[in-house]
Design an enzyme around this catalytic site. Sequence first.
Site, PDB file in Angstrom:
ATOM      1  N   ASP A  13       0.776  -1.344   0.040  1.00 54.72           N
ATOM      2  CA  ASP A  13       0.104   0.035   0.026  1.00 54.72           C
ATOM      3  C   ASP A  13       0.910   1.250   0.089  1.00 54.72           C
ATOM      4  O   ASP A  13       0.475   2.255   0.606  1.00 54.72           O
ATOM      5  CB  ASP A  13      -0.846   0.005   0.982  1.00 54.72           C
ATOM      6  N   LYS A  16       1.745   2.125  -5.178  1.00 55.44           N
ATOM      7  CA  LYS A  16       2.423   1.605  -6.573  1.00 55.44           C
ATOM      8  C   LYS A  16       1.393   1.913  -7.575  1.00 55.44           C
ATOM      9  O   LYS A  16       1.710   2.302  -8.553  1.00 55.44           O
ATOM     10  CB  LYS A  16       2.401  -0.191  -6.350  1.00 55.44           C
ATOM     11  N   GLY A  40      -4.581  -4.229  -3.693  1.00 52.98           N
ATOM     12  CA  GLY A  40      -5.730  -3.202  -3.973  1.00 52.98           C
ATOM     13  C   GLY A  40      -4.619  -1.894  -4.375  1.00 52.98           C
ATOM     14  O   GLY A  40      -4.152  -1.482  -3.538  1.00 52.98           O
ATOM     15  N   HIS A  41      -4.751  -1.536  -5.753  1.00 52.69           N
ATOM     16  CA  HIS A  41      -3.863  -0.567  -6.205  1.00 52.69           C
ATOM     17  C   HIS A  41      -4.842   0.575  -6.704  1.00 52.69           C
ATOM     18  O   HIS A  41      -5.618   0.436  -7.358  1.00 52.69           O
ATOM     19  CB  HIS A  41      -2.965  -0.882  -7.416  1.00 52.69           C
ATOM     20  N   GLN A 224       1.865  -6.016  -3.064  1.00 56.38           N
ATOM     21  CA  GLN A 224       2.553  -6.033  -1.940  1.00 56.38           C
ATOM     22  C   GLN A 224       3.671  -5.405  -1.676  1.00 56.38           C
ATOM     23  O   GLN A 224       3.968  -4.310  -2.493  1.00 56.38           O
ATOM     24  CB  GLN A 224       2.503  -7.513  -1.425  1.00 56.38           C
TER      25      GLN A 224
HETATM   26  P1  GDP Z   1      -1.057   0.275  -3.738  1.00 56.62           P
HETATM   27  O1  GDP Z   1      -1.122  -0.909  -2.970  1.00 56.62           O
HETATM   28  O2  GDP Z   1       0.514   0.445  -3.224  1.00 56.62           O
HETATM   29  O3  GDP Z   1      -1.054   0.633  -4.994  1.00 56.62           O
HETATM   30  O4  GDP Z   1      -1.301   1.520  -2.602  1.00 56.62           O
HETATM   31  P2  GDP Z   1      -3.109   1.698  -2.282  1.00 56.62           P
HETATM   32  O5  GDP Z   1      -3.688   2.201  -3.352  1.00 56.62           O
HETATM   33  O6  GDP Z   1      -3.325   0.402  -1.336  1.00 56.62           O
HETATM   34  O7  GDP Z   1      -2.691   2.624  -1.075  1.00 56.62           O
HETATM   35  C1  GDP Z   1      -2.345   3.940  -1.404  1.00 56.62           C
HETATM   36  C2  GDP Z   1      -3.175   4.923  -0.919  1.00 56.62           C
HETATM   37  O8  GDP Z   1      -2.640   6.166  -0.880  1.00 56.62           O
HETATM   38  C3  GDP Z   1      -4.354   5.130  -1.657  1.00 56.62           C
HETATM   39  O9  GDP Z   1      -5.510   5.503  -1.198  1.00 56.62           O
HETATM   40  C4  GDP Z   1      -3.859   6.240  -2.646  1.00 56.62           C
HETATM   41  O10 GDP Z   1      -4.984   6.986  -3.249  1.00 56.62           O
HETATM   42  C5  GDP Z   1      -3.225   7.106  -1.705  1.00 56.62           C
HETATM   43  N1  GDP Z   1      -2.027   7.848  -2.112  1.00 56.62           N
HETATM   44  C6  GDP Z   1      -1.007   7.676  -2.859  1.00 56.62           C
HETATM   45  N2  GDP Z   1      -0.409   8.694  -3.080  1.00 56.62           N
HETATM   46  C7  GDP Z   1      -0.557   9.376  -2.171  1.00 56.62           C
HETATM   47  C8  GDP Z   1      -0.016  10.705  -1.683  1.00 56.62           C
HETATM   48  O11 GDP Z   1       0.948  11.242  -1.988  1.00 56.62           O
HETATM   49  N3  GDP Z   1      -0.661  11.322  -0.841  1.00 56.62           N
HETATM   50  C9  GDP Z   1      -1.696  10.874  -0.114  1.00 56.62           C
HETATM   51  N4  GDP Z   1      -2.355  11.889   0.611  1.00 56.62           N
HETATM   52  N5  GDP Z   1      -2.513   9.750  -0.494  1.00 56.62           N
HETATM   53  C10 GDP Z   1      -1.631   8.917  -1.661  1.00 56.62           C
HETATM   54  P1  IMO Z   2      -0.804  -4.093  -2.221  1.00 60.52           P
HETATM   55  O1  IMO Z   2      -0.425  -4.517  -3.556  1.00 60.52           O
HETATM   56  C1  IMO Z   2      -1.002  -4.688   2.112  1.00 60.52           C
HETATM   57  C2  IMO Z   2      -1.046  -8.466   3.613  1.00 60.52           C
HETATM   58  C3  IMO Z   2      -2.361  -9.199   4.346  1.00 60.52           C
HETATM   59  C4  IMO Z   2      -1.693 -10.335   5.382  1.00 60.52           C
HETATM   60  C5  IMO Z   2      -0.862 -10.823   4.426  1.00 60.52           C
HETATM   61  C6  IMO Z   2      -0.865 -12.201   3.787  1.00 60.52           C
HETATM   62  O2  IMO Z   2      -2.200  -3.449  -2.333  1.00 60.52           O
HETATM   63  O3  IMO Z   2       0.221  -3.381  -1.560  1.00 60.52           O
HETATM   64  P2  IMO Z   2      -2.750 -12.874   1.778  1.00 60.52           P
HETATM   65  O4  IMO Z   2      -4.031 -12.449   1.390  1.00 60.52           O
HETATM   66  O5  IMO Z   2      -1.627 -12.448   0.763  1.00 60.52           O
HETATM   67  O6  IMO Z   2      -2.392 -14.250   2.153  1.00 60.52           O
HETATM   68  O7  IMO Z   2      -2.058 -11.929   3.095  1.00 60.52           O
HETATM   69  O8  IMO Z   2      -0.410  -9.947   3.529  1.00 60.52           O
HETATM   70  N1  IMO Z   2      -1.145  -8.218   2.243  1.00 60.52           N
HETATM   71  C7  IMO Z   2      -1.192  -6.960   1.762  1.00 60.52           C
HETATM   72  N2  IMO Z   2      -1.127  -5.892   2.720  1.00 60.52           N
HETATM   73  N3  IMO Z   2      -1.024  -4.514   0.787  1.00 60.52           N
HETATM   74  C8  IMO Z   2      -1.204  -5.550  -0.274  1.00 60.52           C
HETATM   75  O9  IMO Z   2      -1.231  -5.576  -1.306  1.00 60.52           O
HETATM   76  C9  IMO Z   2      -1.317  -6.827   0.569  1.00 60.52           C
HETATM   77  N4  IMO Z   2      -1.526  -8.073   0.127  1.00 60.52           N
HETATM   78  C10 IMO Z   2      -1.662  -8.930   1.212  1.00 60.52           C
HETATM   79  O10 IMO Z   2      -2.814  -8.203   5.034  1.00 60.52           O
HETATM   80  O11 IMO Z   2      -1.409  -9.519   6.362  1.00 60.52           O
HETATM   81 MG    MG Z   3      -2.900  -1.665  -1.969  1.00 64.69          MG
END
Ligand code: GDP
Ligand code: IMO
Ligand code: MG
Length: 423
Positions: A13, A16, A40-41, A224
């Site tokens: 998270d 990416k 979840g991207h 991840q």
């Molecule tokens: P990913 O899994 O690495 O793609 O990241 P996620 O989408 O799960 O989580 C990143 C969260 O931070 C999302 O809600 C994005 O919209 C938000 N986000 C990304 N970059 C920034 C930033 O520079 N500032 C803020 N405030 N939010 C951001």
């Molecule tokens: P993105 O790509 C954050 C965590 C789960 C749990 C562990 C194992 O959005 O960054 P799993 O379902 O893979 O067996 O879970 O890994 N986890 C993540 N945490 N971002 C993710 O993906 C994750 N994918 C799995 O919360 O602790």
């Molecule tokens: Mg994510």
Amino acid sequence: MGVNLLLGLQWGDEGKGKIVDVLTKDYDIIARFQGGPNAGHTLEFDGIKHVLHTIPSGIFHDKALNLVGNGVVIDPVIFKKELDNLEKFNLDYHSKLLISRKAHLILPTHRILDAVSEAAKGKAKIGSTLKGIGPTYMDKTGRNGIRVGDLELSDWKERYRALANKHEAMIDFYDAKIEYDLEELEKEFFIAIDTLKSLTFIDSEAYLHEAQRSGKTILAEGAQGSLLDIDFGTYPFVTSSNTTAAGACTGLGIAPNQIKEVFGIFKAYTTRVGSGPFPTELFDEDGETMGRVGNEFGATTGRSRRCGWLDLVALKYAVHVNGVTQLMMMKGDVLSGFNTLKICTAYKYQGKEITHFPYSIEPENVEPVYTEMKGWKEDLTKMSDESEFPDTLNAYIKFLEKELETPITIVSVGPDRKQTIHR
Ligand code: GDP
Ligand code: IMO
Ligand code: MG
């Protein structure tokens, strides 16, 4: 030309999805190399927020082709939902999405196995996203899995039945009883399989090889983060794939000597969802502020993310394991208003101070040692150039670059595509 990689350096998270979307204009192919719908991207542009789980984050651009690589595990049901969402935006995904024949399928019974396995662990549960990731990779390495390419064979349904029957016996083995209606789940699964079959299946390693020969630009998208890597993460509180740079080689069939830039993404602080050790975790108002301002709720499960200070010991480890050549710092805007920022620069490990990432970072072994820096008050979210940065932010960035011996080339100051500052 070579292949560039983009991967998360913490516990996922990091942002990416946002950065892949920002960079896609410079690439011909975006290729996801591991993980599945546990990811979840999030992408944001034109006031709309999109969350992708399996589909690569370049899908909203006209030019780029998006490949779901062999290292990915696909749940057809979730995949169909993602596609249905794209249709709402009139997006013709058929022409831009390619699926590797060697990608493995998540069956409904994999999801149930994930749930009973977690329930049986009680307090020791991983905190899995319950998407069936662990059981599917177990079947892959156990040589029992069903792959996308199998859907083109006439006997695939028999193989499906045999594996599902075996799973049912395994589910019964667990004491934890979970209610499920397999017939209903299968109905949904087979409808989704038909949708999946409407897409283009390819021998993706050959496709990527040819793309490299003809000078196409390729960006490999990780899911991840490095600390969730099956080998190098905080085992057993990890996911079931190699999230680190090597995972892009096995997850796409790319040779190590073809990798050029490795973009490593990190948040200016740290978050983690699910169970497992987290040395810099905060249980006070500061942690609560990060969670609230950063809107730290999982994009896949909605769970609140645990928050804490930046951990440079862990980050340095991730930079080394991945061979990161460029860093990208996300969510600096969330730290606006903190008088003092703490950065963990060492661990007290069994009484001694260490700077390498040890075998166990469980709280009984590890206590973080902090350096303090002055925070910034300014709102960063409207800034569009580095020249507008407050001195204290510049000092924070410089400190990290020096410690990590790697340049920070992007500073993200908000979730929107436009809130991205190149340095
Ligand atoms: P990913 O899994 O690495 O793609 O990241 P996620 O989408 O799960 O989580 C990143 C969260 O931070 C999302 O809600 C994005 O919209 C938000 N986000 C990304 N970059 C920034 C930033 O520079 N500032 C803020 N405030 N939010 C951001
Ligand atoms: P993105 O790509 C954050 C965590 C789960 C749990 C562990 C194992 O959005 O960054 P799993 O379902 O893979 O067996 O879970 O890994 N986890 C993540 N945490 N971002 C993710 O993906 C994750 N994918 C799995 O919360 O602790
Ligand atoms: Mg994510």
